[in-house]
Write a protein that holds these residues in place. Structure first.
Motif, short mmCIF file in Angstrom:
data_model
loop_
_atom_site.label_atom_id
_atom_site.label_comp_id
_atom_site.label_asym_id
_atom_site.label_seq_id
_atom_site.Cartn_x
_atom_site.Cartn_y
_atom_site.Cartn_z
N VAL A 81 -30.36 15.05 15.33
CA VAL A 81 -29.05 15.59 15.68
C VAL A 81 -27.99 14.53 15.38
O VAL A 81 -28.33 13.44 14.88
N ASP A 82 -26.75 14.82 15.74
CA ASP A 82 -25.70 13.82 15.54
C ASP A 82 -25.95 12.64 16.48
O ASP A 82 -26.44 12.81 17.60
N ALA A 83 -25.62 11.45 15.99
CA ALA A 83 -25.78 10.25 16.83
C ALA A 83 -24.87 10.37 18.06
O ALA A 83 -23.85 11.07 18.01
N PRO A 84 -25.25 9.71 19.18
CA PRO A 84 -24.41 9.81 20.39
C PRO A 84 -22.98 9.35 20.13
O PRO A 84 -22.76 8.44 19.35
N LYS A 85 -22.07 10.03 20.82
CA LYS A 85 -20.65 9.70 20.63
C LYS A 85 -20.29 8.56 21.58
O LYS A 85 -20.26 8.74 22.80
#
Lengths: 134, 119
Positions: free
Chosen positions: A128-132
């Motif tokens: 998934v997208d890397a943590p924000k």
């Protein structure tokens, strides 16, 4: 000096020489393992190597000393050789066990040092997208 | 794996999870573990899609590279991050122990609120 005392002296000299030889072999060849497992920290590897050497000497010389007693009077050269052979055989076996024990410790330490670079043992369930952050 | 940090989304209201977090915090680690209770706004900010992965039913772990691990995968990755337990993570991930690890994690996750009475 009777043959019993001569047997004792021969036993001590040969056993301690063998112990020193095995210990020095481990000391010289074990260093590279330790340097590797301590991530190239040579000071630390040398220190641990020296401590292992001292332990090896203590255990083996201690065993050689405890195993010295024969308990009978030796009267013939044949008996000297037989008794000496039996004693040295046991000392060699103990040295062998200790030697393999040391190699086992070196290998375990090295494996532990290398584990730092092991990839994850399992695949991610998903990507998934890397943590924000921030 | 180039990840340096693993974000662990746990149940902040579960005593067992908090005890596990405490234990993990005190271990020597190869990777940084950041614990975030899934109920907090911080969790939502870090991982907006978190609730789609049912963090109330299973442990969710996200690496700083975006690799997502759920349930028993997440537990194994927690062990993988620890210096003294990486070998165990590798053993548990092996085909022989994997089914056991999966069943154990599922059983613990399902009964965690009952188990929490002991912590």
């Amino acid at each position: 000096m009777n043959l019993t005392v001569l047997t004792y002296i021969a036993y001590l000299i040969i056993s301690i020489t063998l112990t020193a030889w095995v210990a020095q072999t481990l000391f010289r060849n074990g260093r590279i393992f330790l340097v590797d497992c301590f991530l190239g920290k040579e000071d630390l590897a040398d220190s641990v190597n020296h401590l292992l050497l001292v332990g090896f000497y203590l255990v083996n010389v201690g065993f050689v000393a405890l195993f010295l007693r024969i308990g009978i009077d030796i009267g013939t050269v044949r008996s000297v050789l037989e008794v000496l052979s039996g004693k040295l055989g046991v000392v060699l076996l103990v040295l062998g066990v200790m030697h393999f024990g040391n190699i086992f410790v070196f290998t375990k330490l090295r494996r532990r040092g290398m584990r730092r670079h092991d990839p994850p043992p399992i695949e991610p369930t998903a990507r998934v997208d890397a943590p924000k952050l921030g | 794996m180039n990840a340096k940090t693993l974000y662990v989304f746990y149940d902040g209201k579960c005593g067992l999870c908090c005890a596990c977090r405490q234990w993990l915090t005190h271990q020597h680690r190869y990777l940084n573990l950041q614990f975030v209770a899934y109920q907090t706004p911080e969790a939502k900010r870090l991982f907006p899609a978190l609730h789609a992965y049912e963090p109330d039913k299973q442990l969710v772990l996200l690496s700083d590279q975006g690799d997502l691990y759920l349930g028993d995968h997440a537990w194994i990755m927690c062990l993988y991050a620890l210096e003294d337990y990486r070998a165990w993570a590798e053993r548990l991930a092996s085909p022989l122990l994997r089914p056991l690890a999966k069943r154990f994690c599922h059983a613990v996750s399902t009964n965690r609120l009952h188990l929490s009475k002991f912590f």
